[in-house]
Design a protein around this motif. Structure first.
Motif, short mmCIF file in Angstrom:
data_model
loop_
_atom_site.label_atom_id
_atom_site.label_comp_id
_atom_site.label_asym_id
_atom_site.label_seq_id
_atom_site.Cartn_x
_atom_site.Cartn_y
_atom_site.Cartn_z
N VAL A 24 0.86 -1.18 0.00
CA VAL A 24 0.00 0.00 0.00
C VAL A 24 0.90 1.23 0.00
CG1 VAL A 24 -1.82 1.29 1.19
CG2 VAL A 24 -1.73 -1.20 1.41
N LEU A 25 0.59 2.18 -0.89
CA LEU A 25 1.24 3.49 -0.87
C LEU A 25 0.25 4.47 -0.27
CD1 LEU A 25 3.50 5.53 -1.86
CD2 LEU A 25 2.01 5.90 -3.81
N VAL A 26 0.65 5.17 0.78
CA VAL A 26 -0.19 6.20 1.38
C VAL A 26 0.44 7.56 1.11
CG1 VAL A 26 -1.29 7.08 3.47
CG2 VAL A 26 -0.99 4.62 3.17
N ASP A 27 -0.36 8.44 0.51
CA ASP A 27 0.04 9.82 0.24
C ASP A 27 -0.59 10.69 1.32
OD1 ASP A 27 0.59 12.35 -0.79
OD2 ASP A 27 -0.87 12.18 -2.43
N PHE A 28 0.23 11.20 2.24
CA PHE A 28 -0.25 12.14 3.26
C PHE A 28 -0.18 13.52 2.63
CE2 PHE A 28 1.10 8.48 5.68
CZ PHE A 28 0.14 8.38 6.68
N TRP A 29 -1.31 14.22 2.57
CA TRP A 29 -1.42 15.46 1.81
C TRP A 29 -2.43 16.39 2.46
CZ3 TRP A 29 -5.69 17.14 -1.30
CH2 TRP A 29 -6.84 16.38 -1.12
N ALA A 30 -2.61 17.57 1.87
CA ALA A 30 -3.66 18.51 2.26
C ALA A 30 -4.07 19.31 1.04
CB ALA A 30 -3.17 19.45 3.36
N GLU A 31 -5.32 19.72 1.02
CA GLU A 31 -5.89 20.47 -0.11
C GLU A 31 -5.12 21.77 -0.38
OE1 GLU A 31 -8.08 21.14 -3.31
OE2 GLU A 31 -8.45 19.38 -2.06
N TRP A 32 -4.63 22.42 0.66
CA TRP A 32 -3.97 23.72 0.53
C TRP A 32 -2.49 23.61 0.14
CZ3 TRP A 32 -0.05 23.24 3.90
CH2 TRP A 32 -0.23 22.42 5.02
N GLN A 74 5.62 15.26 9.42
CA GLN A 74 5.90 16.65 9.75
C GLN A 74 5.89 17.54 8.53
OE1 GLN A 74 9.53 16.60 12.03
NE2 GLN A 74 8.50 15.76 13.81
N SER A 75 6.05 16.96 7.35
CA SER A 75 6.03 17.70 6.09
C SER A 75 5.14 16.95 5.12
CB SER A 75 7.44 17.79 5.49
OG SER A 75 8.31 18.49 6.34
N ILE A 76 4.50 17.71 4.24
CA ILE A 76 3.70 17.07 3.20
C ILE A 76 4.10 17.62 1.84
CG2 ILE A 76 1.73 16.41 4.62
CD1 ILE A 76 0.33 18.98 3.65
N PRO A 77 3.97 16.85 0.80
CA PRO A 77 3.50 15.47 0.83
C PRO A 77 4.56 14.52 1.40
CG PRO A 77 4.18 16.04 -1.40
CD PRO A 77 4.29 17.29 -0.57
N THR A 78 4.08 13.53 2.13
CA THR A 78 4.91 12.40 2.58
C THR A 78 4.27 11.15 2.02
OG1 THR A 78 5.72 13.46 4.61
CG2 THR A 78 5.70 11.05 4.57
N LEU A 79 5.08 10.34 1.37
CA LEU A 79 4.62 9.08 0.78
C LEU A 79 5.25 7.94 1.55
CD1 LEU A 79 5.24 10.09 -2.92
CD2 LEU A 79 3.07 10.13 -1.71
N ILE A 80 4.42 7.01 2.00
CA ILE A 80 4.92 5.84 2.72
C ILE A 80 4.40 4.59 2.03
CG2 ILE A 80 4.96 4.58 4.91
CD1 ILE A 80 4.55 7.19 6.39
N ILE A 81 5.31 3.65 1.80
CA ILE A 81 4.92 2.35 1.28
C ILE A 81 4.90 1.37 2.45
CG2 ILE A 81 5.50 0.42 -0.25
CD1 ILE A 81 6.88 2.42 -2.11
N LYS A 91 9.21 8.65 1.38
CA LYS A 91 9.74 9.80 0.63
C LYS A 91 8.98 11.04 1.05
CE LYS A 91 12.67 8.19 -2.56
NZ LYS A 91 14.00 8.64 -2.82
N ILE A 92 9.69 12.14 1.14
CA ILE A 92 9.07 13.41 1.49
C ILE A 92 9.26 14.36 0.32
CG2 ILE A 92 9.08 15.38 3.07
CD1 ILE A 92 10.19 13.39 5.21
N GLY A 93 8.16 15.00 -0.10
CA GLY A 93 8.23 15.96 -1.20
C GLY A 93 7.59 15.38 -2.46
N ALA A 94 7.40 16.26 -3.44
CA ALA A 94 6.76 15.88 -4.70
C ALA A 94 7.81 15.30 -5.64
CB ALA A 94 6.07 17.07 -5.32
N ILE A 95 8.10 14.04 -5.51
CA ILE A 95 9.15 13.41 -6.30
C ILE A 95 8.69 13.17 -7.74
CG2 ILE A 95 10.24 12.32 -4.30
CD1 ILE A 95 8.91 9.71 -5.10
N ASN A 96 9.62 13.33 -8.67
CA ASN A 96 9.31 13.16 -10.08
C ASN A 96 9.31 11.70 -10.50
OD1 ASN A 96 8.98 15.88 -10.76
ND2 ASN A 96 11.18 16.17 -10.85
#
Length: 108
Positions: A24-32, A74-81, A91-96
């Motif tokens: 499972v990949l979880v993208d921790f994010w926020a609308e803003w 503590q920072s978004i986006p944070t992606l956790i597998i 990974k933290i940040g909008a990775i390409n």
């Protein structure tokens, strides 16, 4: 948002992620969050391309604080597998190179 993406929150995280057998990949994010929005098309493409290989979930940090606190977000986006409910990569940040990163983590 794509039908291939599951929205999760504090209440559904256990059943959708922690108890899930597989990747499972979880993208921790926020609308803003600008970087979160820029990552969204890549997340949607990944969900389509990897259907059946990895479940893709999004967790809006404004919708719950328990899970983000537990995982030290503590920072978004944070992606956790996760694999079988256990964190295996982050990974933290909008990775390409999102697809390459996921492939490298789930093929080990």
């Amino acid at each position: 948002m794509s039908d291939d993406i599951t929205l999760v929150n504090d209440q559904s995280f256990k059943s959708e992620v922690a108890d899930y057998k597989g990747f499972v990949l979880v993208d921790f994010w926020a609308e803003w969050c600008g970087p979160c929005k820029s990552l969204m098309p890549r997340i949607e493409r990944l969900a389509k391309d990897k259907r059946g290989k990895i479940k893709i979930c999004k967790f809006d940090i404004d919708e719950g604080t328990e899970v983000p606190g537990k995982y030290g977000i503590q920072s978004i986006p944070t992606l956790i597998i996760f694999q079988d409910g256990k964190e295996i990569a982050r990974k933290i940040g909008a990775i390409n190179s999102l697809s390459d990163w996921v492939d490298s983590e789930i093929s080990q």
